[in-house]
Design a protein around this motif. Structure first.
Motif, PDB file in Angstrom:
ATOM      1  N   PRO A 177       0.814  -1.206   0.000  1.00 49.49           N
ATOM      2  CA  PRO A 177       0.000   0.000   0.000  1.00 49.49           C
ATOM      3  C   PRO A 177       0.855   1.266   0.000  1.00 49.49           C
ATOM      4  CG  PRO A 177      -0.186  -1.173   2.103  1.00 49.49           C
ATOM      5  CD  PRO A 177       0.634  -2.022   1.203  1.00 49.49           C
ATOM      6  N   SER A 178       0.243   2.381  -0.394  1.00 50.88           N
ATOM      7  CA  SER A 178       0.967   3.657  -0.408  1.00 50.88           C
ATOM      8  C   SER A 178       1.437   3.985   0.995  1.00 50.88           C
ATOM      9  CB  SER A 178       0.048   4.785  -0.883  1.00 50.88           C
ATOM     10  OG  SER A 178      -0.507   4.445  -2.106  1.00 50.88           O
ATOM     11  N   GLY A 179       2.614   4.572   1.076  1.00 48.98           N
ATOM     12  CA  GLY A 179       3.141   4.974   2.375  1.00 48.98           C
ATOM     13  C   GLY A 179       3.715   3.827   3.170  1.00 48.98           C
ATOM     14  N   SER A 180       3.931   2.680   2.512  1.00 52.31           N
ATOM     15  CA  SER A 180       4.470   1.550   3.269  1.00 52.31           C
ATOM     16  C   SER A 180       5.990   1.530   3.227  1.00 52.31           C
ATOM     17  CB  SER A 180       3.909   0.235   2.714  1.00 52.31           C
ATOM     18  OG  SER A 180       4.308   0.079   1.369  1.00 52.31           O
ATOM     19  N   GLY A 181       6.589   2.548   2.591  1.00 50.35           N
ATOM     20  CA  GLY A 181       8.048   2.646   2.612  1.00 50.35           C
ATOM     21  C   GLY A 181       8.748   2.016   1.425  1.00 50.35           C
ATOM     22  N   LYS A 182       7.996   1.681   0.378  1.00 48.44           N
ATOM     23  CA  LYS A 182       8.593   1.002  -0.775  1.00 48.44           C
ATOM     24  C   LYS A 182       9.628   1.875  -1.468  1.00 48.44           C
ATOM     25  CE  LYS A 182       4.711   0.675  -3.101  1.00 48.44           C
ATOM     26  NZ  LYS A 182       3.749   1.423  -2.303  1.00 48.44           N
ATOM     27  N   SER A 183       9.208   3.130  -1.777  1.00 52.46           N
ATOM     28  CA  SER A 183      10.121   4.017  -2.505  1.00 52.46           C
ATOM     29  C   SER A 183      11.344   4.335  -1.668  1.00 52.46           C
ATOM     30  CB  SER A 183       9.405   5.307  -2.897  1.00 52.46           C
ATOM     31  OG  SER A 183       8.483   5.030  -3.925  1.00 52.46           O
ATOM     32  N   THR A 184      11.116   4.616  -0.393  1.00 46.54           N
ATOM     33  CA  THR A 184      12.236   4.912   0.499  1.00 46.54           C
ATOM     34  C   THR A 184      13.216   3.754   0.493  1.00 46.54           C
ATOM     35  OG1 THR A 184      10.651   6.072   1.877  1.00 46.54           O
ATOM     36  CG2 THR A 184      12.805   5.647   2.833  1.00 46.54           C
ATOM     37  N   LEU A 185      12.677   2.557   0.501  1.00 45.20           N
ATOM     38  CA  LEU A 185      13.510   1.354   0.533  1.00 45.20           C
ATOM     39  C   LEU A 185      14.495   1.332  -0.625  1.00 45.20           C
ATOM     40  CD1 LEU A 185      14.055  -1.456   1.740  1.00 45.20           C
ATOM     41  CD2 LEU A 185      12.211  -2.340   0.317  1.00 45.20           C
ATOM     42  N   ILE A 186      13.987   1.563  -1.853  1.00 46.27           N
ATOM     43  CA  ILE A 186      14.945   1.458  -2.957  1.00 46.27           C
ATOM     44  C   ILE A 186      15.823   2.702  -3.060  1.00 46.27           C
ATOM     45  CG2 ILE A 186      13.623  -0.256  -4.265  1.00 46.27           C
ATOM     46  CD1 ILE A 186      13.021   1.893  -6.289  1.00 46.27           C
ATOM     47  N   ARG A 187      15.320   3.838  -2.580  1.00 50.77           N
ATOM     48  CA  ARG A 187      16.166   5.037  -2.618  1.00 50.77           C
ATOM     49  C   ARG A 187      17.354   4.927  -1.652  1.00 50.77           C
ATOM     50  NH1 ARG A 187      13.756   9.951  -4.371  1.00 50.77           N
ATOM     51  NH2 ARG A 187      14.700  10.999  -2.603  1.00 50.77           N
ATOM     52  N   CYS A 188      17.225   4.040  -0.655  1.00 44.98           N
ATOM     53  CA  CYS A 188      18.351   3.828   0.262  1.00 44.98           C
ATOM     54  C   CYS A 188      19.469   3.040  -0.428  1.00 44.98           C
ATOM     55  CB  CYS A 188      17.891   3.066   1.503  1.00 44.98           C
ATOM     56  SG  CYS A 188      16.814   4.042   2.554  1.00 44.98           S
ATOM     57  N   ILE A 189      19.082   2.243  -1.436  1.00 49.14           N
ATOM     58  CA  ILE A 189      20.077   1.358  -2.045  1.00 49.14           C
ATOM     59  C   ILE A 189      21.137   2.153  -2.804  1.00 49.14           C
ATOM     60  CG2 ILE A 189      20.410  -0.536  -3.709  1.00 49.14           C
ATOM     61  CD1 ILE A 189      17.600  -1.522  -2.914  1.00 49.14           C
ATOM     62  N   ASN A 190      20.739   3.295  -3.436  1.00 52.38           N
ATOM     63  CA  ASN A 190      21.790   4.104  -4.085  1.00 52.38           C
ATOM     64  C   ASN A 190      22.108   5.354  -3.271  1.00 52.38           C
ATOM     65  OD1 ASN A 190      19.600   5.695  -4.668  1.00 52.38           O
ATOM     66  ND2 ASN A 190      20.129   5.995  -6.818  1.00 52.38           N
ATOM     67  N   ALA A 191      21.785   5.291  -1.981  1.00 61.20           N
ATOM     68  CA  ALA A 191      22.176   6.341  -1.033  1.00 61.20           C
ATOM     69  C   ALA A 191      21.555   7.704  -1.330  1.00 61.20           C
ATOM     70  CB  ALA A 191      23.696   6.463  -0.939  1.00 61.20           C
ATOM     71  N   LEU A 192      20.392   7.704  -2.014  1.00 62.64           N
ATOM     72  CA  LEU A 192      19.665   8.976  -2.119  1.00 62.64           C
ATOM     73  C   LEU A 192      19.079   9.317  -0.757  1.00 62.64           C
ATOM     74  CD1 LEU A 192      17.655   9.085  -5.485  1.00 62.64           C
ATOM     75  CD2 LEU A 192      19.677  10.362  -4.840  1.00 62.64           C
ATOM     76  N   ASN A 193      18.736   8.272  -0.002  1.00 65.25           N
ATOM     77  CA  ASN A 193      18.341   8.447   1.398  1.00 65.25           C
ATOM     78  C   ASN A 193      19.345   7.676   2.252  1.00 65.25           C
ATOM     79  OD1 ASN A 193      16.087   9.898   0.705  1.00 65.25           O
ATOM     80  ND2 ASN A 193      14.678   8.169   0.919  1.00 65.25           N
TER      81      ASN A 193
END
Lengths: 278, 248
Positions: free
Chosen positions: B43-59
């Motif tokens: 579901p939206s807001g479950s942290g999916k995008s954040t999860l992959i953005r951590c992989i290339n250190a954007l987050n």
């Protein structure tokens, strides 16, 4: 095919009239012409007989006044160039990742942006020496140069804000895309961010230039012989005839209008053009 | 310890991430092998995008470990530029550079970042544009392209860096329905070529078709995961069942 209708929405769209020359309609040109004609006429009516007509006096002085005006333009262009160069650096300082750079750039920008231009001009005039001594050489530091420096201070601060604002106005996705492609921050700024900002910065920058040009007359207060100073001197040497005031200052007004108005129109045109693209 | 292709290409262990008070990831672990295509759904807001953005250190993350080819990402000393040369990313909003043509968008990073020879890069870039089926659009600016076309240019731009893994962050979510297909087809081509792909997506049918493994996230944790057949037919967790019943 023609519809008979009272409903405004059903009526055909009114064709856009072609933009008149420089956005001026005949009535505007008429008004300007009237100011240019009535002023001297009134002045002429006030003039006692036996003296040269105000218009003839103005024609005599016009070449000198024009020279003065060109000096105003030189001051404006120099102050703009100098202010833009320093202001751009200051603006980039405002988006620096180094907190000290960012904060000091911000402070300098705010300080000079929120100061009256005339005060800054006085500040430059009386704080800077009249000559600089370098290794025994005395380099004179004339008033007009001080005026340029004084006027470039507010330009610098405003350009700094224009740069910062333009960089901020870009969507953060541009930064992220560049980051994810392993660009360094410098590369991102120079190759991706700033090229896109130029378009956004141009209209406010030209606006600033227009304001600066009109502010160059402030230099007369500190004794630089630009157009206002020369006008005053010309009037004085004509014996302070009151009927000369309107045509002389009217002439100066006209000079500024002729120079600044096209810039303003061009700015509007640019804004419209870029508004469509973005 | 050096990394080999027998080890996971991307390995997350107990990753925690919060934005201020808000906890977004609460201990996520997953492994991606070379050549794998994994889909992260939820579901939206479950942290999916954040999860992959951590992989290339954007987050950045607060706790846990992210290894990319054996290299720890959660390390202040990590060379982010080197990491990002290995990990490509495609965004929901395409984020093409609007002042450059499609071809220039693809060519810029290899020339400027990898310092590759311009002539060779152009050859590769033209081939990539052909690969994403945009032949003839080389000199078009992003503003002249449809959403689907822009997204395919973005994929080509990412491929031009020859990454080892590509992250896809809801890349079809902003597209018109009629252009979703062409983008999905492009990703499918990549998957068939053996590219390692990590996708965050809402396209269930697509996930089922191309994914080797599906992860379902909710409130910052992985609730359930498995190969597509098991996942879609035999979901165990009630949260997964509820989510699937809403969208299928």
């Amino acid at each position: 095919m023609k519809y008979e209708t009272d409903l405004p929405v059903m009526l055909p769209l009114e064709r856009h009239q072609s933009e008149p020359f420089l956005g001026l309609k005949s009535k505007h040109i008429l008004t300007v012409a009237l100011i240019a004609i009535i002023g001297p006429c009134v002045a002429f009516a006030q003039a006692p007989s036996g003296q040269e007509s105000p218009l003839a006096v103005l024609v005599n002085w016009a070449p000198l006044l024009l020279k003065g005006f060109i000096f105003n333009l030189i001051i404006s262009i120099s102050a703009m160039a100098f202010g833009t160069a320093i202001g751009a650096i200051l603006g980039l300082g405002q988006i620096s990742l180094i907190a000290a750079t960012r904060h000091s750039s911000w402070f300098v920008t705010q300080f000079f942006r929120n100061a009256p231009w005339l005060v800054l001009l006085f500040f430059a005039m009386f704080l800077l020496p009249f000559e600089i001594n370098i290794l025994g050489f005395k380099i004179p530091f004339p008033d007009w140069l001080k005026a340029i420096l004084g006027l470039s201070l507010p330009v610098m601060a405003n350009v700094s804000e224009i740069v910062r604002g333009a960089v901020r106005s870009l969507p953060s996705g541009q930064w992220e895309a560049a980051e994810s492609l392993a660009y360094t921050r410098m590369q991102t700024l120079w190759l991706i961010i700033l090229p896109q900002c130029v378009k956004r910065m141009l209209p406010p920058w030209m606006n600033l230039y227009s304001i600066l040009t009109m502010a160059t007359v402030l230099a007369s207060i500190v004794g630089v012989s630009e157009v206002m100073t020369l006008t005053g001197q010309a009037l004085a040497s004509e014996g302070g005839r009151p009927e000369l005031l309107a045509p002389f200052y009217g002439f100066v007004l006209l000079l500024f209008f002729i120079y600044c108005y096209p810039i303003a129109r061009f700015t509007v045109w640019l804004e419209k053009k870029y508004a469509v693209i973005n | 310890m050096s990394w080999t292709t027998a080890d996971p290409m991307v390995s997350l262990k107990d990753v925690h991430k919060s934005f201020g008070e808000l906890k977004v990831l609460n201990g996520v672990s997953l492994d991606v092998m070379k050549g794998d295509v994994i889909c992260i759904i939820g579901p939206s807001g479950s942290g999916k995008s954040t999860l992959i953005r951590c992989i290339n250190a954007l987050n950045d993350i607060q706790q846990g470990s992210i290894l990319v080819e054996g290299q720890e990402v959660n390390d202040p000393k990590v060379d982010k530029l080197e990491l990002r040369k290995k990990v490509g990313m495609v965004f929901q909003q395409y984020n093409l550079f609007p002042h450059k043509t499609a071809l220039q968008n693809v060519m810029m990073a290899p020339i400027r970042v990898l310092k590759h020879d311009k002539i060779k890069v152009e050859e590769v870039a033209r081939a990539l544009i052909k690969k994403v089926r945009l032949e003839g659009k080389e000199n078009a600016y992003p503003g002249e392209l449809s959403g689907g076309q822009q997204q395919r240019v973005a994929i080509a731009r990412s491929l031009a860096m020859q990454p080892d893994v590509i992250l896809f962050d809801e890349v079809t979510a902003a597209l018109d329905p009629e252009t979703v297909g062409e983008v999905l087809q492009t990703i499918k081509d990549l998957a068939e070529d053996g590219m390692t792909c990590i996708l965050v997506t809402h396209e269930m049918a697509f996930a089922r078709e191309v994914a080797d493994h599906i992860y379902f996230t909710d409130r910052g944790v992985i609730v359930e995961h498995g190969p597509p057949e098991t996942f879609f037919q035999n979901a165990q967790d009630p949260r997964t069942k509820e989510f699937l019943s809403q969208i299928l």
